[in-house]
Design a protein around this motif. Sequence first.
Motif, short mmCIF file in Angstrom:
data_model
loop_
_atom_site.label_atom_id
_atom_site.label_comp_id
_atom_site.label_asym_id
_atom_site.label_seq_id
_atom_site.Cartn_x
_atom_site.Cartn_y
_atom_site.Cartn_z
N GLU A 113 -29.12 -10.39 29.82
CA GLU A 113 -29.94 -9.20 29.63
C GLU A 113 -29.12 -7.96 29.96
O GLU A 113 -28.17 -8.02 30.74
N ASN A 119 -28.81 -4.79 32.03
CA ASN A 119 -29.40 -4.12 33.20
C ASN A 119 -28.31 -3.66 34.15
O ASN A 119 -27.20 -4.19 34.15
N ALA A 168 -33.81 -8.43 24.85
CA ALA A 168 -32.60 -8.41 25.67
C ALA A 168 -32.40 -7.10 26.44
O ALA A 168 -31.66 -7.06 27.41
N ARG A 185 -35.72 -4.95 30.11
CA ARG A 185 -35.68 -4.61 31.52
C ARG A 185 -34.95 -3.28 31.73
O ARG A 185 -35.35 -2.45 32.55
#
Length: 268
Positions: free
Chosen positions: A90, A92, A216, A219
């Motif tokens: 992901e 972040n 993806a 967040r």
Amino acid sequence: MNGVLRRAPRAARMMTLAGALAVTGGCASMVSTEQEVQLGQQGAAQVNAQLPIVRDGAVNSYVNQLGNSIARRVDPRGIQYTFRVVNSNEVNAFALPGGFVYVNAGLIARTSNMSELAGVLAHEIGHVVERHSVEQLERAQGANLLASVLLGGSSPIAQAGAQVAGTAVFAHYSRDAEREADRDAVRFLVQSGIDPRGMVSMFQTLLREQKSQPGAVERWFSTHPLTEERVQNAQQEIAAIPAASLRGLAVNTTAYTQFRNRVRAGVR
Ligand code: ZN
């Protein structure tokens, strides 16, 4: 008032601290840099235990070198920053108080050059320099929990720790805080000899991805609201920099490409 407060002598110390917090009324922060670093260390211990942190020596060495090449120039407090890569696809990145910065492998994998990751790190460094987490914690938790965390109360630490690991407290900043961190990042990058235009191209990559593969980057978008406005603001900041200052700034290095390829290959 919770159970911790009934125990002496911690109770007395906490009353004093809670009183001090009440007196300052949340204006000027009464959390010292030392306390901020302590809070960050506690949070980092929780995060490191709960998230899959990349242990690879070459990856750790590079991300710390790049991050510190910015942080040591721009944080006037001279605190030691620690950068960690989280093994997640992901996108972040987040920062804990006191200079603990985390970036996901998925974000690094999506960069096209060094200046793009530097832009993300500079933004997180901006949150630390401006003490946005400390402000956020004071607002979100109130005086009692903050006092307990600082003085070592166990139950509130567990609570705060769980939130730190979920980045619920330390990654939800106001729009104003995000704008401030973006402005700082542009300045920090130029000060560090790195091209700030990488910030804009990274934003554009993420916005494109949000349209094609929203899962993806979900967040990232929930903790760093990214809109065309943010891209435009960064472009305006950069446009205001004299052309001579932008000339010759670093965009990429061989070391960066090697680092990114190592991360892309799924090193742990
Ligand atoms: Zn941010």
